[in-house]
Scaffold this active site. Structure first.
Site, PDB file in Angstrom:
ATOM      1  N   ASP A   1      14.220  -0.540   1.609  1.00 39.04           N
ATOM      2  CA  ASP A   1      14.943  -0.674   2.878  1.00 39.04           C
ATOM      3  C   ASP A   1      15.906  -1.857   2.738  1.00 39.04           C
ATOM      4  OD1 ASP A   1      15.747  -0.719   5.502  1.00 39.04           O
ATOM      5  OD2 ASP A   1      13.755  -0.797   6.370  1.00 39.04           O
TER       6      ASP A   1
ATOM      7  N   LYS B   1      16.641   3.929   1.536  1.00 40.08           N
ATOM      8  CA  LYS B   1      17.242   3.797   2.878  1.00 40.08           C
ATOM      9  C   LYS B   1      18.267   2.664   2.809  1.00 40.08           C
ATOM     10  CE  LYS B   1      15.711   2.505   7.484  1.00 40.08           C
ATOM     11  NZ  LYS B   1      14.523   2.156   8.272  1.00 40.08           N
TER      12      LYS B   1
ATOM     13  N   ARG C   1      -0.487   6.731   7.510  1.00 33.23           N
ATOM     14  CA  ARG C   1      -0.301   6.736   6.051  1.00 33.23           C
ATOM     15  C   ARG C   1      -0.812   8.031   5.416  1.00 33.23           C
ATOM     16  NH1 ARG C   1       1.173   1.610   4.142  1.00 33.23           N
ATOM     17  NH2 ARG C   1       0.291  -0.171   5.212  1.00 33.23           N
TER      18      ARG C   1
ATOM     19  N   PHE D   1      13.234   5.209  11.141  1.00 30.06           N
ATOM     20  CA  PHE D   1      11.940   4.697  10.700  1.00 30.06           C
ATOM     21  C   PHE D   1      11.028   5.876  10.410  1.00 30.06           C
ATOM     22  CE2 PHE D   1       7.754   2.823  11.055  1.00 30.06           C
ATOM     23  CZ  PHE D   1       7.916   1.627  10.371  1.00 30.06           C
TER      24      PHE D   1
ATOM     25  N   ASP E   1       3.567   3.694   6.803  1.00 32.18           N
ATOM     26  CA  ASP E   1       2.831   3.450   8.039  1.00 32.18           C
ATOM     27  C   ASP E   1       3.710   2.954   9.183  1.00 32.18           C
ATOM     28  OD1 ASP E   1       3.252   0.779   6.899  1.00 32.18           O
ATOM     29  OD2 ASP E   1       1.871   0.092   8.448  1.00 32.18           O
TER      30      ASP E   1
ATOM     31  N   LYS F   1       0.808  -1.203   0.000  1.00 33.90           N
ATOM     32  CA  LYS F   1       0.000   0.000   0.000  1.00 33.90           C
ATOM     33  C   LYS F   1       0.855   1.272   0.000  1.00 33.90           C
ATOM     34  CE  LYS F   1      -3.038  -2.226   3.360  1.00 33.90           C
ATOM     35  NZ  LYS F   1      -3.602  -2.060   4.732  1.00 33.90           N
ATOM     36  N   GLY F   2       2.080   1.154   0.439  1.00 37.94           N
ATOM     37  CA  GLY F   2       2.852   2.340   0.789  1.00 37.94           C
ATOM     38  C   GLY F   2       3.015   3.381  -0.303  1.00 37.94           C
TER      39      GLY F   2
ATOM     40  N   GLU G   1       8.036   2.671  -5.812  1.00 37.01           N
ATOM     41  CA  GLU G   1       8.094   2.287  -4.395  1.00 37.01           C
ATOM     42  C   GLU G   1       8.077   3.532  -3.519  1.00 37.01           C
ATOM     43  OE1 GLU G   1       7.691   0.385  -2.150  1.00 37.01           O
ATOM     44  OE2 GLU G   1       8.820  -1.470  -2.180  1.00 37.01           O
ATOM     45  N   ASP G   2       7.556   3.388  -2.319  1.00 29.76           N
ATOM     46  CA  ASP G   2       7.664   4.494  -1.364  1.00 29.76           C
ATOM     47  C   ASP G   2       9.036   4.468  -0.698  1.00 29.76           C
ATOM     48  OD1 ASP G   2       6.712   2.080  -0.311  1.00 29.76           O
ATOM     49  OD2 ASP G   2       6.000   3.034   1.511  1.00 29.76           O
TER      50      ASP G   2
HETATM   51  C1  PRP Z   1       7.143  -1.440   3.044  1.00 30.72           C
HETATM   52  C2  PRP Z   1       7.393  -0.443   1.931  1.00 30.72           C
HETATM   53  C3  PRP Z   1       8.126  -1.246   0.899  1.00 30.72           C
HETATM   54  C4  PRP Z   1       8.849  -2.291   1.735  1.00 30.72           C
HETATM   55  C5  PRP Z   1      10.304  -1.940   1.787  1.00 30.72           C
HETATM   56  O1  PRP Z   1       6.030  -2.194   2.717  1.00 30.72           O
HETATM   57  O2  PRP Z   1       6.185   0.077   1.439  1.00 30.72           O
HETATM   58  O3  PRP Z   1       7.268  -1.873  -0.025  1.00 30.72           O
HETATM   59  O4  PRP Z   1       8.288  -2.258   3.048  1.00 30.72           O
HETATM   60  O5  PRP Z   1      10.975  -2.807   2.665  1.00 30.72           O
HETATM   61  P1  PRP Z   1      12.107  -3.808   2.209  1.00 30.72           P
HETATM   62  O6  PRP Z   1      12.994  -3.083   1.239  1.00 30.72           O
HETATM   63  O7  PRP Z   1      12.800  -4.118   3.509  1.00 30.72           O
HETATM   64  O8  PRP Z   1      11.455  -5.013   1.596  1.00 30.72           O
HETATM   65  P2  PRP Z   1       5.246  -3.088   3.786  1.00 30.72           P
HETATM   66  O9  PRP Z   1       5.619  -4.531   3.632  1.00 30.72           O
HETATM   67  O10 PRP Z   1       5.403  -2.498   5.158  1.00 30.72           O
HETATM   68  O11 PRP Z   1       3.764  -2.974   3.276  1.00 30.72           O
HETATM   69  P3  PRP Z   1       2.936  -1.640   2.939  1.00 30.72           P
HETATM   70  O12 PRP Z   1       3.462  -1.091   1.635  1.00 30.72           O
HETATM   71  O13 PRP Z   1       1.536  -2.134   2.835  1.00 30.72           O
HETATM   72  O14 PRP Z   1       3.143  -0.678   4.085  1.00 30.72           O
END
Ligand code: PRP
Length: 183
Positions: free
Chosen positions: A109, A137, A171, A158, A165, A49-50, A105-106
């Protein structure tokens, strides 16, 4: 630094990227993307969703003709750390073979989410596959995944807001905040 007032028992949030700065970076990314994709058509793939606010703003800022699709990917772990276990919960609706795909992507990480998605998409033989993230990041990066367009580089911390979120909260905030580390 500005700290927003929230009821007690809420984590303390410190303003990191105000909405005006986000808008500037989105506009700059759109110019870069338009330049790189001149004369071509794009398929924007938002990771839900991000990325929902970022893709909405970026899609309106670019001039390149674009279709929009999305995937829903969940990564497991603690509230603030990814475990590397990734599940694709909603696939694309459109075929991508022979198309220029730009993943939106948002935040990148660990890179596990992006790596899993890119591996899946490459099997479908797009004409090209690139990645645009609002926030890169890098401190805990655990994969070799490459990112082509970056809005902000964040060493660590964070963050929430503008789609991001903390336990599904925050969000909808129009700015991006750092969550205090002992939250
Ligand atoms: C978050 C964010 C990225 C992902 C990045 O999504 O939106 O898609 O984590 O993390 P990574 O590089 O360590 O994989 P999340 O799984 O929290 O779901 P969301 O988008 O619904 O918040």
């Amino acid at each position: 630094m500005q700290t927003i007032g929230l009821p007690q028992a809420q984590p303390a949030l410190t303003l990191l990227y105000p909405r005006a700065e986000i808008a500037e970076r989105v506009a700059a990314l759109a110019r870069e993307i338009d330049c790189d994709y001149a004369g071509r058509e794009l398929l924007l793939v938002g990771i839900l969703k991000g990325s929902f606010l970022f893709i909405a703003d970026l899609a309106r800022a670019i001039c390149t003709p674009a279709n929009i699709d999305s995937v829903r990917i969940a990564s497991y772990g603690s509230d603030t750390r990814s475990s590397g276990i990734v599940e694709i919960r909603k696939d694309l609706e459109m075929p991508i073979r022979g198309r220029h795909v730009l993943v939106i992507e948002d935040i990148v990480d660990s890179g596990y989410t992006l790596e899993a998605l890119c591996n899946l998409l490459l099997l479908r033989e797009p004409a090209s596959l690139r990645v645009c993230t609002l926030v890169d990041k890098r401190a805990l990066r655990a994969t070799e995944v490459s990112v082509d367009y970056v809005g902000f580089t964040l060493d660590n911390g964070f963050i929430v807001g503008y789609g991001l979120d903390y336990d599904e909260r925050f969000r909808g905030l129009p700015d991006i905040y750092l969550v205090k580390s002992d939250a």
